[in-house]
Design a protein around this motif. Structure first.
Motif, PDB file in Angstrom:
ATOM      1  N   LYS A 185     -69.026 100.056  16.548  1.00 38.37           N
ATOM      2  CA  LYS A 185     -67.056  99.907  15.909  1.00 38.37           C
ATOM      3  C   LYS A 185     -67.063  99.905  14.820  1.00 38.37           C
ATOM      4  N   SER A 186     -66.740 100.411  14.030  1.00 35.88           N
ATOM      5  CA  SER A 186     -66.711 100.502  12.121  1.00 35.88           C
ATOM      6  C   SER A 186     -65.180  99.484  11.355  1.00 35.88           C
ATOM      7  N   THR A 187     -64.373  99.804  12.502  1.00 34.68           N
ATOM      8  CA  THR A 187     -63.177  99.459  12.246  1.00 34.68           C
ATOM      9  C   THR A 187     -62.075  98.674  12.953  1.00 34.68           C
ATOM     10  N   ILE A 188     -61.437  97.819  12.640  1.00 29.18           N
ATOM     11  CA  ILE A 188     -60.384  97.598  13.592  1.00 29.18           C
ATOM     12  C   ILE A 188     -59.411  97.506  12.899  1.00 29.18           C
ATOM     13  N   GLY A 189     -58.424  98.891  12.494  1.00 28.08           N
ATOM     14  CA  GLY A 189     -57.176  98.961  12.333  1.00 28.08           C
ATOM     15  C   GLY A 189     -57.555  99.424  10.581  1.00 28.08           C
ATOM     16  N   GLY A 190     -57.466  98.588   9.992  1.00 30.67           N
ATOM     17  CA  GLY A 190     -57.731  98.900   8.159  1.00 30.67           C
ATOM     18  C   GLY A 190     -59.608  97.967   8.116  1.00 30.67           C
ATOM     19  N   TRP A 191     -59.138  97.079   8.932  1.00 33.96           N
ATOM     20  CA  TRP A 191     -60.363  95.469   9.010  1.00 33.96           C
ATOM     21  C   TRP A 191     -62.109  96.850   9.005  1.00 33.96           C
ATOM     22  N   CYS A 192     -62.809  96.640   7.709  1.00 39.56           N
ATOM     23  CA  CYS A 192     -63.906  97.337   8.144  1.00 39.56           C
ATOM     24  C   CYS A 192     -65.577  96.339   8.128  1.00 39.56           C
ATOM     25  N   PHE A 193     -65.035  95.143   7.161  1.00 45.51           N
ATOM     26  CA  PHE A 193     -65.768  94.306   6.751  1.00 45.51           C
ATOM     27  C   PHE A 193     -65.408  93.073   7.132  1.00 45.51           C
ATOM     28  N   LEU A 194     -66.480  92.317   7.510  1.00 47.00           N
ATOM     29  CA  LEU A 194     -66.112  91.047   7.910  1.00 47.00           C
ATOM     30  C   LEU A 194     -67.072  89.980   7.310  1.00 47.00           C
ATOM     31  N   ASP A 195     -67.065  89.142   6.666  1.00 47.00           N
ATOM     32  CA  ASP A 195     -68.592  87.723   6.652  1.00 47.00           C
ATOM     33  C   ASP A 195     -67.877  86.496   7.171  1.00 47.00           C
ATOM     34  N   HIS A 196     -68.809  85.530   7.762  1.00 52.77           N
ATOM     35  CA  HIS A 196     -68.127  84.347   8.322  1.00 52.77           C
ATOM     36  C   HIS A 196     -68.455  83.080   7.855  1.00 52.77           C
ATOM     37  N   TYR A 197     -68.569  82.325   6.571  1.00 48.78           N
ATOM     38  CA  TYR A 197     -69.818  81.137   5.972  1.00 48.78           C
ATOM     39  C   TYR A 197     -69.226  80.363   6.132  1.00 48.78           C
ATOM     40  N   GLY A 198     -70.360  79.707   6.841  1.00 48.72           N
ATOM     41  CA  GLY A 198     -70.188  77.850   6.511  1.00 48.72           C
ATOM     42  C   GLY A 198     -69.681  77.371   8.015  1.00 48.72           C
ATOM     43  N   PRO A 199     -69.711  75.685   7.593  1.00 51.79           N
ATOM     44  CA  PRO A 199     -69.684  74.824   6.849  1.00 51.79           C
ATOM     45  C   PRO A 199     -70.803  74.979   5.792  1.00 51.79           C
ATOM     46  N   ASP A 200     -71.294  75.656   4.491  1.00 53.86           N
ATOM     47  CA  ASP A 200     -72.574  75.055   4.198  1.00 53.86           C
ATOM     48  C   ASP A 200     -72.585  74.316   2.985  1.00 53.86           C
ATOM     49  N   ASP A 201     -73.515  73.633   2.890  1.00 55.40           N
ATOM     50  CA  ASP A 201     -73.811  72.739   2.010  1.00 55.40           C
ATOM     51  C   ASP A 201     -74.383  72.766   0.407  1.00 55.40           C
ATOM     52  N   VAL A 202     -73.303  72.895  -0.720  1.00 58.41           N
ATOM     53  CA  VAL A 202     -73.771  73.617  -1.320  1.00 58.41           C
ATOM     54  C   VAL A 202     -74.973  73.377  -2.345  1.00 58.41           C
ATOM     55  N   SER A 203     -75.279  71.426  -2.109  1.00 52.73           N
ATOM     56  CA  SER A 203     -76.553  71.189  -2.598  1.00 52.73           C
ATOM     57  C   SER A 203     -78.096  71.923  -2.268  1.00 52.73           C
ATOM     58  N   VAL A 204     -77.586  72.483  -1.007  1.00 50.53           N
ATOM     59  CA  VAL A 204     -79.255  73.659  -0.267  1.00 50.53           C
ATOM     60  C   VAL A 204     -79.276  74.601  -0.250  1.00 50.53           C
TER      61      VAL A 204
END
Length: 325
Positions: free
Chosen positions: A50-69
């Motif tokens: 499954k490459s796309t959902i409609g035009g949506w072709c890329f999804l990165d989900h991140y965090g909660p990310d401690d930027v001090s680490v």
């Protein structure tokens, strides 16, 4: 956001089989977002099947990310073609700069939408004030008729709207439950954040011709009775006019959808094209014009006032890239 993988995969993770409700659960895979300590992101699009959902072709989900680490987000200037980038934050702040002169802060609840079109370059860095970074970065593949247009940037702030007892939506792309977004898109699409209180449920009227994806960010969610694990993307094929969402303890989700793209695309690194040769040409232009400094006023331009060098493109794979749909 850039795809910072030094050997970008042409095809990625598998998805699970459809269940009795017709829902398919797409599993995330963890990808380091570059840098000396590498902030991890969880990628659910594209998938092998499954490459796309409609035009949506890329999804990165991140965090909660401690930027001090992890050091947070540090993405030097890099190119894009044939797509739009959609930046949506839950927590933290990101500084955006691009080669059409835009300088903006990405903040929670505010949509930052960059249309690459023929070609653009941009950078994204979390700000010094940010201690926790949490959000999603998405791409929209532009249809063939629009993908060579001039690049531009826009920012909108969708208002929260009650769409049911204990359910609030922020519609940042398209239309949903009577709420409309002002963002410029080039194919029929929807994108929204939904917040459900504990014990809340909603029957959403949806476009029958759309396919949809529901990403669980926080809490618990069931889509048509199917429980969605954390960070997974529940894929709902076209054909439904109503979609039931329910939560026991409360949830925050992203709902994405659109008419099936209906076009084959070639997607590699930060480029979307229609053939292997087109991707090769885009890479060569970036390397020649920007990395080698031959013409910083050329196709991708230059990101002004960025305190660092742009990203060189990875080496092309030894096999020809194949179109996907």
């Amino acid at each position: 956001m850039s795809n910072l993988e030094r050997r970008p995969a042409e095809l990625v993770a598998e998805c699970e089989a459809a269940n009795g409700a017709g829902i398919v659960l797409l599993q995330p895979r963890e990808v380091p977002l570059g840098g000396p300590r590498a902030m991890p992101v969880h990628r659910t699009l594209p998938q092998r099947s499954k490459s796309t959902i409609g035009g949506w072709c890329f999804l990165d989900h991140y965090g909660p990310d401690d930027v001090s680490v992890t050091g947070g987000m540090r993405v030097p200037p890099h190119p894009h073609t044939g797509l739009q980038t959609v930046s949506w934050l839950f927590q933290g702040e990101i500084e955006h700069r691009d080669s059409v002169g835009s300088h903006a802060m990405v903040r929670p609840g505010e949509l930052n939408l960059m249309t690459a079109g023929h070609g653009i370059s941009h950078s994204e860095d979390s700000t010094p004030e940010t201690t926790v970074l949490h959000g999603a970065q998405l791409w929209l593949a532009l249809p063939d008729a629009s993908r060579e247009q001039a690049p531009f940037f826009e920012r909108t702030v969708p208002s929260p709207v009650s769409i049911g007892d204990g359910v609030v939506a922020r519609v940042f792309i398209g239309e949903l439950a009577g709420a409309s977004a002002r963002a410029t898109v080039f194919s029929p699409l929807v994108g929204a954040q939904l917040d459900l209180d504990a014990g809340a449920s909603v029957d959403l009227d949806i476009q029958t011709g759309f396919e949809h994806g529901i990403l669980l960010d926080l809490g618990d969610i069931a889509v048509e009775g199917v429980e969605v694990p954390h960070r997974h993307l529940a894929y709902v094929p076209p054909g439904r006019s109503r979609l039931r969402l329910s939560s026991v303890g409360g949830a925050r989700i992203l709902l994405l959808g659109g008419e099936p793209l209906g076009e084959q695309i070639v997607m590699w690194w930060n480029f979307i094209g229609r053939s292997h040769d087109e991707i090769v040409a885009s890479r060569e232009q970036w390397q020649h014009e920007v990395i080698e400094g031959a013409d910083t006023a050329g196709r991708f331009g230059a990101v002004a006032d960025y305190p660092g060098r742009p990203l060189p493109a990875p080496t092309m794979p030894t096999v020809r890239l194949k179109p996907r749909q």
